[in-house]
Structure formats: C-alpha cells, structure tokens
Motif scaffolding. Structure first.
Motif, short mmCIF file in Angstrom:
data_model
loop_
_atom_site.label_atom_id
_atom_site.label_comp_id
_atom_site.label_asym_id
_atom_site.label_seq_id
_atom_site.Cartn_x
_atom_site.Cartn_y
_atom_site.Cartn_z
N THR A 305 49.63 67.30 70.27
CA THR A 305 49.99 67.96 69.03
C THR A 305 48.92 67.69 67.97
N GLN A 306 48.55 68.72 67.23
CA GLN A 306 47.61 68.51 66.13
C GLN A 306 48.27 67.69 65.04
N GLN A 307 47.59 66.61 64.62
CA GLN A 307 48.13 65.72 63.60
C GLN A 307 47.44 65.84 62.26
N ALA A 308 46.16 66.18 62.26
CA ALA A 308 45.43 66.23 61.00
C ALA A 308 44.20 67.10 61.14
N GLN A 309 43.85 67.75 60.05
CA GLN A 309 42.56 68.41 59.92
C GLN A 309 41.78 67.64 58.87
N LEU A 310 40.64 67.09 59.28
CA LEU A 310 39.84 66.26 58.40
C LEU A 310 38.65 67.04 57.86
N LEU A 311 38.43 66.90 56.56
CA LEU A 311 37.33 67.56 55.88
C LEU A 311 36.46 66.54 55.18
N ALA A 312 35.22 66.90 54.93
CA ALA A 312 34.34 66.02 54.16
C ALA A 312 34.87 65.90 52.74
#
Length: 433
Positions: A305-312
């Motif tokens: 399952t996708q837990q997080a989308q990380l961005l700069a």
C-alpha cells in the motif's frame, strides 16, 4: 492539476553521455585527493576522491559496515573502475582501485555497485551483453571471486545495469532483455561458486518497459523498476512501474506491481528503487515538470500500500528529485542531482513518529557547480554516502563522494547552507528573501 511534459528516461550509456555534456557546461575546478569539510571544530563530512583521475567517480555508490565503494564507469576510456574505502567513523583509508584485467574501452565497469558485508558486486553493462564481477574481502584485500554473465547471453541486454547483493544472493538487472521489456537474473552462492537460479520477468511484460533499470534486494524479496512501463491507453508512455518478486520455495513469484496513486506520462516511476524489509521507496524523477518525487510503500502480508509521497522541501522543475533513493529502516535519502542549477542536492528523511519528516534544506555542504550532488546515494544505519560524479567540472570530470558517519548531523540546520549561494538559482534566492 500540475501539468506534465513529455520526456523519456535515458539508457545508462546515454546517461553518461548526457552527464559528460552537462559537465562541459561548467568550468574546470582543481581535482581533489581527500578533503575534510568542517564546521567549526567538529568534522562534519569527508569528501572522498582518489588521487588519480577517475572520470565520473561516484556515478554509483554503496556502503556496508566499514566498506564503501564508488564506481567510476567513465574512467580509463570508459572501461571503468571502482574505488573502495575502508572507513572507521570519519577516518577513511586511501582509496583502493579495482579493475579486472579483461576490461576493454566502453565496458562501463562500475556503472552499478552493491555491497553486503565482505562481498562487492560490480556491473559492467556494456561488456558484450553485460557482465557482473563479484569481489570478496578477506580482512585485508579485495579479490575477484567470480565473473558472472547471463544465460543465455543475448546481445543488447545490458546485464549489470543494476545490481543488488545480500548475503549469498545476487540480483542483476538487464533492462535491454527481450526487446527492452527487461529482466532480472537471480544468482545464489554455494561456497565460492555463484550459479543462476532464475530469470524474472513481469507478468505483463511489454517491449520497451526496461524492467531491471533499478533493483533492490532484501531477504527473500526483490524490488525492480520498469521506468518505461505504460498502461494500455492511447498515447500513454513512460509512466513507470515497480515490481515485487518474492521467493516462495521452490522458486520466485511476482507478488505485486507497484504504481503511484497519481501518475502521469513521462514520470519514469521506477528509475530508482530501494527496499528495507516490508518497506519500499520508488523514485519518479521526471514527475510534475521534472520536479520529481519519491513514493513510499508498506507491505502487510502479500499486500503493498502506498504510504507517502515525498517531495523536496523546495523543488523546482528540472530538479529530478527521486533520481536516486536509499532506504534503511526509518531513514531515507533522496537525490536531486539537477537541482540548484546542476549543483544538485539530496534530502534526508526520518520517521520519528510514524510520518516522514524532511531536513530543512535539500543541499549538502559542498557547493559544486555542475557537480550533480545526489546522482547516487547510499545509507546504512547512521552512515550516508552521496555521489558527486561531476565534482571537478570539465574537462577532467573527476568525481567525488561525500561521506558521513554517526553522531554529527550531516543535515544540521544552517550547516548545509554554508557557501551554497553560488549554486542557488535566482528564483530561489528571491523566494528566500
């Protein structure tokens, strides 16, 4: 909705050509041997580079325990070299170069490296259909244990474009296999001998997917990227996917295909992957006008399952955040080598209370115009290794790697900003006031 632009990820050999062209854009800096970067009286990082000219050093990096490895596929007329270091804390011995005697110009030995305790795997994807060299360390020296090639050997497979070794198991990516649908080869070691145990392909494999462009290994699980995958939709291209394979006796089976919740054409999701137990991170460096992102997935039983989308923390079009990723438990490093007008940077994320938290600044301490900081990254425990393959600029292209171990914070607030103004584009300076 953020508009996305058409783009295509490049094969490894073309990436090196692009890297070289980018480096020519910047003036030459003096080649370095070994530099210790300090903040006040406390040593923060070490900048590692061999005393000899090593073109594109740290195109790939790996670490485990006291061993560090940095690949230089552009060295020696692109036959390539790998430089190994033995480090205790912040103290590192002089680099030891590795170059098998059968290398020829253009082999790109060192394009991919992986370390597991006293075992080092090195890819040479342009040596014929590709090859992988496995070295072992006896406590004093590295020696070649075996040269591995795929079976059957097929032209253009680029076997060795990615490698991952753990214990007595080795996974090797061959993104050019089967009309560039791609494949991953699995090898097992018995005693001192490695033998091929499987050849993995996606159940929905399609020409051009480039499975095996990236690969990670953790126990009985393999994670591999197919950055050119696209759904069967008119006009769709290069959205990217990542595949999970699990060993269930007597063999390997595909467990999952990972896709981001939000995807767009040209994202190249799967360009970089990393795996730690039941957690995976997948980079999509060309998403959102090439700002890029990294997606974290968690496994419960057989379900991912996708837990997080990380961005700069501060991302701009063209940064390519997610070009490289390195995960170990609750810490993660993500590289953005084209940020800050080609200086590059990398961001450390930690998970102190169940949520991922980024450091306050994506840049490292070493301002290096054209250096492409974060082209490669590695982490293990409280140790970090960040590649700067364009450190010296043109015409020498001598690369370097930033090394940090343990208690002093590499990404402490304020420290990483010192001297970085030469790398900050005007729009970021204005935004910062």
């Amino acid at each position: 909705m953020i508009e996305r632009i058409a783009t295509v990820a490049l094969p490894l050999a073309q990436e090196i050509v692009v890297l070289r062209r980018l480096l020519h854009r910047f003036g030459a800096l003096a080649p370095l041997a070994l530099v210790v970067v300090t903040s006040g009286a406390v040593a923060q990082t070490q900048l590692l580079a061999p005393t000899e000219v090593a073109a594109e050093l740290a195109y790939s990096v790996a670490l485990d325990g006291s061993h560090l490895a940095a690949g230089a596929p552009g060295a020696l007329m692109k036959s390539g070299r790998v430089y190994t270091y033995a480090c205790i804390g912040q103290s590192c011995a002089n680099a030891v170069p590795l170059a098998p005697v059968d290398l020829d110009a253009g082999d790109l030995f060192g394009a991919a490296v992986s370390l597991s305790i006293n075992t080092l795997a090195v890819g040479a994807p342009e040596q014929g259909a590709g090859a992988v060299y496995v070295f072992t360390h006896d406590g004093a020296n590295w020696s070649l244990q075996q040269k591995i090639v795929a079976a059957p050997v097929l032209p253009g497979e680029r076997f060795g474009s990615s490698v991952a070794v753990e214990g007595d198991r080795l996974a090797v990516g061959a993104p050019g296999a089967n009309a560039e649908a791609g494949a991953v080869y699995v090898f097992e070691r018995a005693g001192v001998n490695w033998s091929q145990s499987d050849r993995l392909q996606a159940t929905d494999a399609s020409s051009g997917d480039a499975l095996g462009s990236s690969v990670a290994l953790s126990a009985d699980t393999i994670l591999t990227g197919a950055p050119q995958w696209a759904p069967v939709l008119a006009g769709a291209y290069s959205r990217g996917a990542a595949y999970v394979f699990e060993f269930v006796s007597p063999g390997w089976m595909q467990q999952a295909r990972l896709l981001p919740t939000v995807a767009g054409d040209g994202d190249t999701f799967g360009h970089a992957v990393s795996l730690s137990g039941d957690r995976a991170v997948v980079g999509a460096p060309l998403a959102d006008l090439r700002v890029g992102n990294a997606i974290v997935f968690e496994r419960s039983g057989p379900v991912w399952t996708q837990q997080a989308q990380l961005l700069a923390p501060v991302g701009l079009p063209g940064d390519r955040f997610g070009w490289s990723v390195a995960l170990d438990g609750d810490q993660l490093i993500v590289g953005a080598p084209f940020a800050l007008e080609g200086c590059g940077g990398s961001t450390l994320f930690t998970r102190p209370a169940g949520s991922w938290v980024a450091s306050t600044d994506p840049a490292l301490s070493r301002a290096s115009p054209g250096g492409l900081v974060g082209w490669s990254v590695a982490t293990r425990g409280q140790s970090w290794l960040v590649g700067i393959p364009g450190y010296s600029g043109a015409p020498s292209h001598v690369g370097a790697a930033l090394w940090r171990d343990s208690s002093d914070g590499l990404f402490n607030d304020g420290f990483e900003k010192a001297g970085i103004d030469v790398c900050v584009p005007p729009e970021k300076r204005l935004a910062a006031g």
